[in-house]
Design an enzyme around this catalytic site. Structure first.
Site, PDB file in Angstrom:
ATOM      1  CG  ASP A 111      -2.126  -0.823   1.173  1.00 22.91           C
ATOM      2  OD1 ASP A 111      -2.350  -1.062  -0.011  1.00 22.91           O
ATOM      3  OD2 ASP A 111      -2.672  -1.300   2.123  1.00 22.91           O
ATOM      4  NE  ARG A 167      -5.359  -2.044  -4.136  1.00 16.57           N
ATOM      5  CZ  ARG A 167      -4.982  -2.233  -2.650  1.00 16.57           C
ATOM      6  NH1 ARG A 167      -4.815  -1.404  -1.777  1.00 16.57           N
ATOM      7  NH2 ARG A 167      -4.923  -3.594  -2.434  1.00 16.57           N
TER       8      ARG A 167
END
Length: 291
Positions: A111, A167
């Site tokens: 992330d 992402r």
């Protein structure tokens, strides 16, 4: 706000507090034809003992999820492994988690957090990608002014056989205007420009959004370039916009849902409220109607 009240809101947006809760939630989504990415909630730890414990919890998550035949992968935040305390320790812990996932031919998503972490997280991704090219991906944020260039800068890690896997989300951290776009239309525009760049380069975009205009814009880009369905996916958060999620799935696109769980749910859920203040009404109603 009291945690008991926040829980009335939170329970719809997290899988639970235990690994077993996450596995069961993931299996239920799998039954609906949805892939998952499991995440242990928590970040910005205070000492390296916590980092070690968090690494061990991730190793247990992977072991249990794989034994249960969950169709999905894993996401993690580098600050959860001590990034802001000792970057090299964090790298070693994250590498061990990726190595564990790779032993099952699976995948870990790193992330992206706020901008003091950005360069360090890209560097950790780069190091691990070189060792485990098929088993690690990265999150990028379209509201950051640097993101388009970051995609270009990472092209040396990309190949047709093992494409870069990003992402792309909008981003939720509070950043200065010098670093981040602030206007809704501006962020959306750059989101689609970043997706188009990934498509042009043959990368694997994971399109993470609950915004219908962005989804429709992505559809147009995928159609424009006749992009194969196996080379991209859409992603959404657990419990958010289920009808929109179903429409994407029904249109024949791959859908993956982010499945967060853990004891540290409070910070995650209060961020969701800050991201979408209208959700605060759920908590207010809970005070009067749910006790």
């Amino acid at each position: 706000m009291p945690q008991k009240l926040v829980w009335q809101f939170s329970k719809d947006y997290i899988a639970g507090e235990t690994i077993d809760d996450a596995v069961q939630a993931a299996l239920k989504l799998n039954e609906e034809g949805i892939l998952t990415t499991i995440d242990v909630l928590g970040e910005f730890i205070k000492n390296l003992d916590e980092a070690e414990a968090n690494k061990n919890e991730y190793l247990e998550v992977i072991e249990k999820a794989e034994k249960a035949n969950v169709k999905g992968n894993y996401s993690l935040k580098p600050t959860f492994f001590g990034l802001l305390i000792d970057k090299e320790v964090a790298y070693k812990h994250i590498r061990e988690v990726v190595e564990k996932a790779a032993s099952y031919n699976n995948f870990v998503r790193i992330d992206m957090e706020d901008t003091p972490c950005t360069d360090m997280e890209i560097d950790i991704f780069r190091r691990i990608k070189e060792e485990f090219p098929e088993n690690v991906g990265l999150v990028l944020q379209s509201y950051l002014k640097r993101t388009h260039q970051d995609i270009k800068n990472l092209k040396d890690l990309h190949s047709e056989e093992v494409p870069l896997n990003f992402r792309l989300c909008k981003g939720i951290y509070v950043e200065p205007a010098s670093l981040a776009y602030k206007k809704y239309d501006e962020i959306n525009q750059h989101f689609l420009e970043d997706i188009e760049l990934m498509i042009k380069e043959g990368m694997y975009p994971a399109i993470a959004t609950h915004d219908k205009p962005v989804i429709e814009g992505s559809y147009k880009l995928l159609e424009k370039y006749n992009y194969p369905k196996e080379k991209y996916e859409f992603q959404m958060l657990y419990g958010v916009t289920p009808a929109l999620r179903k429409s994407v799935l029904d249109a024949g696109h791959t859908m993956r849902v982010y499945v967060p769980f853990g004891q540290h749910w409070f910070g995650y859920c209060t961020r969701r409220v800050k991201e979408n203040p209208s959700m605060a009404m759920v908590i207010i109603k809970a005070i009067f109607f749910k006790g």
